[in-house]
Design a protein around this motif. Sequence first.
Motif, PDB file in Angstrom:
ATOM      1  N   ASP A 146       0.830  -1.212   0.000  1.00  0.00           N
ATOM      2  CA  ASP A 146       0.000   0.000   0.000  1.00  0.00           C
ATOM      3  C   ASP A 146       0.866   1.264   0.000  1.00  0.00           C
ATOM      4  O   ASP A 146       0.552   2.230  -0.697  1.00  0.00           O
ATOM      5  N   LEU A 147       1.952   1.244   0.776  1.00  0.00           N
ATOM      6  CA  LEU A 147       2.877   2.386   0.754  1.00  0.00           C
ATOM      7  C   LEU A 147       3.461   2.557  -0.645  1.00  0.00           C
ATOM      8  O   LEU A 147       3.564   3.681  -1.149  1.00  0.00           O
ATOM      9  N   ALA A 148       3.842   1.439  -1.262  1.00  0.00           N
ATOM     10  CA  ALA A 148       4.410   1.506  -2.611  1.00  0.00           C
ATOM     11  C   ALA A 148       3.405   2.114  -3.579  1.00  0.00           C
ATOM     12  O   ALA A 148       3.765   2.953  -4.415  1.00  0.00           O
ATOM     13  N   GLY A 149       2.136   1.725  -3.459  1.00  0.00           N
ATOM     14  CA  GLY A 149       1.102   2.306  -4.320  1.00  0.00           C
ATOM     15  C   GLY A 149       0.971   3.801  -4.119  1.00  0.00           C
ATOM     16  O   GLY A 149       0.811   4.562  -5.080  1.00  0.00           O
ATOM     17  N   ARG A 153       5.473   3.229  -6.625  1.00  0.00           N
ATOM     18  CA  ARG A 153       6.648   2.359  -6.686  1.00  0.00           C
ATOM     19  C   ARG A 153       6.235   0.905  -6.628  1.00  0.00           C
ATOM     20  O   ARG A 153       5.116   0.579  -6.266  1.00  0.00           O
ATOM     21  N   GLU A 154       7.174   0.038  -6.935  1.00  0.00           N
ATOM     22  CA  GLU A 154       6.994  -1.400  -6.770  1.00  0.00           C
ATOM     23  C   GLU A 154       7.254  -1.761  -5.311  1.00  0.00           C
ATOM     24  O   GLU A 154       8.069  -1.130  -4.639  1.00  0.00           O
ATOM     25  N   LEU A 158      10.691  -0.905  -2.769  1.00  0.00           N
ATOM     26  CA  LEU A 158      10.357  -0.026  -1.649  1.00  0.00           C
ATOM     27  C   LEU A 158      10.783  -0.670  -0.334  1.00  0.00           C
ATOM     28  O   LEU A 158      11.354   0.000   0.534  1.00  0.00           O
ATOM     29  N   LYS A 159      10.531  -1.960  -0.173  1.00  0.00           N
ATOM     30  CA  LYS A 159      10.922  -2.641   1.062  1.00  0.00           C
ATOM     31  C   LYS A 159      12.432  -2.551   1.284  1.00  0.00           C
ATOM     32  O   LYS A 159      12.883  -2.326   2.406  1.00  0.00           O
ATOM     33  N   LEU A 160      13.199  -2.706   0.220  1.00  0.00           N
ATOM     34  CA  LEU A 160      14.654  -2.568   0.343  1.00  0.00           C
ATOM     35  C   LEU A 160      15.039  -1.154   0.759  1.00  0.00           C
ATOM     36  O   LEU A 160      15.931  -0.960   1.594  1.00  0.00           O
TER      37      LEU A 160
END
Length: 192
Positions: A146-149, A153-154, A158-160
Amino acid sequence: MILPVAVARGVADGGIDRAYRRWTSARVRAGSMLRTAAGVVEIVAVDEIDPSSITDDDARAAGAGSAAAVRRAFRGDPGDPVFRIRLRAAGADPRVALRDTPPTGPDELDELVRRLDRLDRASRHGPWTRDTLRCVAEHPGERAADLAGRLGRERDPLKLDVRKLKNLGLTESLETGYRISPRGAAFLATGR
């Protein structure tokens, strides 16, 4: 190598001293350190073993109920080797103390700005650090997807990137999602 939280806690309290993995080749080496939810874990030894040699006592030392349960949990090709990874607690995660400590003084703040700017310059998708920090601050506990959206971003990249912010003590991982740390909030408050 990722350790489940229960295993990491077991290593921290001394009840677990090993893990088993089926890999095409060893993915960790003795002397390396893993940062986990329960602190830093050291890889003491990595040995290829015959999976049929795992006993119920070995399984309990890995946090499993039985040798059969350990063998059932293996992923990958059944022909790949199995490794016993010896583990031991190596202390608290230094990021925990860092995230609770706001930048002190202009020199530390300037260094933090330099490090964030360097991450932005190295990025293939342009500056991201401040937008990501603000998004995490505004949406604590929100899933990475959801943050990526929200950021266009993918999820996995984003997690990285959020992990890079965590390494600087600016964010914290939650059971689901992330939140801004006191250090991160203090940084955002500077407007830099």
